[in-house]
Design a protein around this motif. Structure first.
Motif, PDB file in Angstrom:
ATOM      1  N   LYS A   1      41.948  15.394  96.657  1.00 44.17           N
ATOM      2  CA  LYS A   1      41.752  15.813  95.271  1.00 44.17           C
ATOM      3  C   LYS A   1      42.008  14.680  94.272  1.00 44.17           C
ATOM      4  O   LYS A   1      42.812  13.789  94.527  1.00 44.17           O
ATOM      5  N   THR A   2      41.337  14.748  93.121  1.00 45.17           N
ATOM      6  CA  THR A   2      41.554  13.788  92.045  1.00 45.17           C
ATOM      7  C   THR A   2      42.855  14.131  91.312  1.00 45.17           C
ATOM      8  O   THR A   2      43.437  15.200  91.517  1.00 45.17           O
ATOM      9  N   ALA A   3      43.284  13.224  90.439  1.00 48.35           N
ATOM     10  CA  ALA A   3      44.524  13.439  89.689  1.00 48.35           C
ATOM     11  C   ALA A   3      44.459  14.743  88.889  1.00 48.35           C
ATOM     12  O   ALA A   3      45.416  15.532  88.895  1.00 48.35           O
ATOM     13  N   ALA A   4      43.344  14.988  88.217  1.00 50.90           N
ATOM     14  CA  ALA A   4      43.215  16.199  87.399  1.00 50.90           C
ATOM     15  C   ALA A   4      43.247  17.447  88.289  1.00 50.90           C
ATOM     16  O   ALA A   4      43.856  18.463  87.929  1.00 50.90           O
ATOM     17  N   GLU A   5      42.609  17.371  89.452  1.00 49.19           N
ATOM     18  CA  GLU A   5      42.615  18.499  90.377  1.00 49.19           C
ATOM     19  C   GLU A   5      44.021  18.756  90.922  1.00 49.19           C
ATOM     20  O   GLU A   5      44.436  19.903  91.091  1.00 49.19           O
ATOM     21  N   ARG A   6      44.744  17.682  91.166  1.00 50.95           N
ATOM     22  CA  ARG A   6      46.109  17.828  91.685  1.00 50.95           C
ATOM     23  C   ARG A   6      47.020  18.498  90.672  1.00 50.95           C
ATOM     24  O   ARG A   6      47.740  19.449  90.989  1.00 50.95           O
ATOM     25  N   LEU A   7      46.990  17.988  89.438  1.00 52.03           N
ATOM     26  CA  LEU A   7      47.870  18.570  88.427  1.00 52.03           C
ATOM     27  C   LEU A   7      47.473  20.014  88.135  1.00 52.03           C
ATOM     28  O   LEU A   7      48.341  20.884  87.970  1.00 52.03           O
ATOM     29  N   SER A   8      46.175  20.283  88.101  1.00 53.48           N
ATOM     30  CA  SER A   8      45.715  21.653  87.881  1.00 53.48           C
ATOM     31  C   SER A   8      46.209  22.580  88.991  1.00 53.48           C
ATOM     32  O   SER A   8      46.676  23.689  88.730  1.00 53.48           O
ATOM     33  N   SER A   9      46.111  22.125  90.219  1.00 52.13           N
ATOM     34  CA  SER A   9      46.593  22.928  91.360  1.00 52.13           C
ATOM     35  C   SER A   9      48.077  23.234  91.204  1.00 52.13           C
ATOM     36  O   SER A   9      48.519  24.366  91.420  1.00 52.13           O
TER      37      SER A   9
ATOM     38  N   LEU B   1      49.968  23.232  88.426  1.00 51.31           N
ATOM     39  CA  LEU B   1      50.261  24.132  87.310  1.00 51.31           C
ATOM     40  C   LEU B   1      49.806  25.555  87.625  1.00 51.31           C
ATOM     41  O   LEU B   1      50.500  26.521  87.310  1.00 51.31           O
ATOM     42  N   PHE B   2      48.664  25.673  88.280  1.00 54.30           N
ATOM     43  CA  PHE B   2      48.165  26.997  88.619  1.00 54.30           C
ATOM     44  C   PHE B   2      49.103  27.699  89.600  1.00 54.30           C
ATOM     45  O   PHE B   2      49.412  28.890  89.438  1.00 54.30           O
ATOM     46  N   ALA B   3      49.590  26.955  90.573  1.00 56.06           N
ATOM     47  CA  ALA B   3      50.516  27.532  91.558  1.00 56.06           C
ATOM     48  C   ALA B   3      51.826  27.956  90.894  1.00 56.06           C
ATOM     49  O   ALA B   3      52.383  29.017  91.203  1.00 56.06           O
ATOM     50  N   LEU B   4      52.316  27.125  89.969  1.00 50.92           N
ATOM     51  CA  LEU B   4      53.558  27.471  89.271  1.00 50.92           C
ATOM     52  C   LEU B   4      53.373  28.720  88.418  1.00 50.92           C
ATOM     53  O   LEU B   4      54.254  29.587  88.365  1.00 50.92           O
ATOM     54  N   ALA B   5      52.230  28.798  87.736  1.00 53.48           N
ATOM     55  CA  ALA B   5      51.955  29.960  86.892  1.00 53.48           C
ATOM     56  C   ALA B   5      51.920  31.234  87.742  1.00 53.48           C
ATOM     57  O   ALA B   5      52.441  32.275  87.350  1.00 53.48           O
ATOM     58  N   ARG B   6      51.323  31.124  88.913  1.00 55.22           N
ATOM     59  CA  ARG B   6      51.264  32.272  89.815  1.00 55.22           C
ATOM     60  C   ARG B   6      52.671  32.658  90.272  1.00 55.22           C
ATOM     61  O   ARG B   6      53.042  33.825  90.240  1.00 55.22           O
TER      62      ARG B   6
ATOM     63  N   SER C   1      41.007  30.329  83.964  1.00 50.02           N
ATOM     64  CA  SER C   1      39.832  30.297  84.839  1.00 50.02           C
ATOM     65  C   SER C   1      39.328  28.866  85.030  1.00 50.02           C
ATOM     66  O   SER C   1      38.985  28.450  86.144  1.00 50.02           O
ATOM     67  N   VAL C   2      39.292  28.083  83.926  1.00 56.98           N
ATOM     68  CA  VAL C   2      38.884  26.684  84.046  1.00 56.98           C
ATOM     69  C   VAL C   2      39.923  25.900  84.843  1.00 56.98           C
ATOM     70  O   VAL C   2      39.584  25.041  85.662  1.00 56.98           O
ATOM     71  N   LEU C   3      41.195  26.229  84.613  1.00 59.55           N
ATOM     72  CA  LEU C   3      42.260  25.546  85.363  1.00 59.55           C
ATOM     73  C   LEU C   3      42.109  25.808  86.855  1.00 59.55           C
ATOM     74  O   LEU C   3      42.229  24.894  87.680  1.00 59.55           O
ATOM     75  N   LYS C   4      41.826  27.039  87.198  1.00 59.37           N
ATOM     76  CA  LYS C   4      41.660  27.412  88.600  1.00 59.37           C
ATOM     77  C   LYS C   4      40.465  26.693  89.220  1.00 59.37           C
ATOM     78  O   LYS C   4      40.558  26.131  90.317  1.00 59.37           O
TER      79      LYS C   4
END
Lengths: 240, 240
Positions: free
Chosen positions: A162-170, A172-177, A231-234
């Motif tokens: 994954k790219t840097a943006a994909e990593r950080l998004s993953s 943050l999304f996991a933490l939010a969940r 949704s965009v974050l996911k």
DNA sequence: CGGGACTTTGAGCAAATTCAACCATTGTGG
DNA sequence: CCACAATGGTTGAATTTGCTCAAAGTCCCG
């Protein structure tokens, strides 16, 4: 800095008496949840509650694995080091998480408290001996190991592809969940996040800025994130 | 290419009769090793031997996890895909390895044969129901899960923090240890190695050349590696 | 022997890192 | 109570590692 600190000794049956398992806040979410009142007593006999200050080491890679733990409250980072100091954080643990898998003679990684933490400590040998009497406990631990294995495979995909943006998004999304909230609280520093995502702190910081400019998140302060478009974050997290 | 191939059906008690567990080549190295003759019969009743051609899919991520497997011979790659096709191989399995952890309702990753392979197939439900009668089996599986967890953490360190040369050195050193031989046979292609190490095939190829020029390895052909200096290879693998 | 799959090598490029400067927050001692 | 040191975070510029694109070489396997 926490490298040479050691865990204070807690007297078994002391704190424990004051806070028996039956009254435990996180019992229903931990490995203990599979046990009934009578069985829980067996567990209560070998358990000790131990507070851990922020930054303090719980155990180090290579140490004799005397104990395993449940996190009662707070947060913990697990990590491995290379000889020159490069660090990979292999996971963050939060309240109700089990700490101490894999069940081996020696710890395969180090564990430190990220924030002030309370752990519930079991002697590994005694716990394993309980397995014969409490097979549900062993089943639950195998289940726990399965979950960790799946998380580890997801993290390999993240780190390898994954790219840097994909990593950080993953992340943050996991933490939010996990926190079940669009408003995510980050207990850890940028350095911790970088070492978890296989990036540098500068890249993590720049990527926060990028996601903010894309209106996907907001960062009221360095340790709070508001997810503006889940949704965009996911989608970004999943590489679409 | 193997995406739409399916596994041929093997009739239980057919191949199995021809090759009972008691005569199995890899029995002593698999999860079966914890069972005695009588217990082994219980296992033999639910098992089927299935040949898998090179490149053939054993199961896909998301499929209903009907079976778990022991690898009898050959080699298997486990991987996850991103929507745009990026692939992360999370592990290679060889003879005597267990395939099917984590024990969940759905497979968390896909599995394909790298070379012609023979697997020993168990219905997951039936196997799990055997746990109550054969607690040693469950213990062994927890142990297996612990080993995989440790391997996964090592791989996270590799993917997150190691250089290309360190990654390839780690890979070759681990294979040499597994094959117990300085002459390492690579069943997989450069593409597989790249997707396992989080690199591109070009970088893998260039790194082979680099290690060869450093006189650490020799590559008589693309699928054979001779380790000329195991100690330097090990140091490089560990990032020293 | 010919063709496809795989591998190697080269040249230019890009994402992320390194190095450096600056800013914000917090805790401490004068 | 303020100055200031320490820690952590952000941003910019230059660099580097590994990637992309391209071409040529090699090895099976029919």
């Amino acid at each position: 800095m926490s490298r040479f600190q050691i865990l204070p000794e807690a007297v078994e049956g002391n704190d424990t008496t004051l806070m028996p398992c039956a009254a435990c806040d996180v019992r229903e979410m931990t490995i203990c949840s599979v046990l009934g009142g009578h069985e829980l007593d067996r567990l209560a006999q070998i358990v000790a509650r131990v507070p851990v200050a922020a930054g303090q080491t719980i155990f180090q890679e290579g140490d004799d694995a005397e104990h395993v733990y449940n996190i009662v409250s707070g947060s913990v980072r697990l990590f491995k080091l290379l000889p020159d100091g490069r660090r990979q954080i292999t996971g963050f643990l939060f309240d109700s998480d089990f700490l101490g898998l894999a069940l081996k003679q020696h710890y395969a990684y180090s564990a430190e408290a990220v924030s002030p933490t309370v752990v519930c400590r079991f002697p590994r040998g005694k716990l394993e001996r309980l397995f014969d009497d409490l097979p549900k406990l062993e089943k639950r631990l195998l289940d726990e190991a399965s979950n960790e294995l799946i998380a580890a495979q997801d993290q390999m995909l993240l780190l390898g592809r994954k790219t840097a943006a994909e990593r950080l998004s993953s992340f943050l999304f996991a933490l939010a969940r996990r926190q079940n909230n669009r408003h995510v609280e980050l207990e850890m520093t940028r350095t911790d996040i970088a070492d978890y995502l296989g990036l540098t702190i500068e890249t993590v910081s720049r990527t926060f800025t990028k996601l903010r400019k894309l209106d996907i998140i907001d960062t009221p302060d360095a340790h709070s994130v508001v997810i503006k478009d889940a949704s965009v974050l996911k989608d970004m997290a999943e590489g679409e």
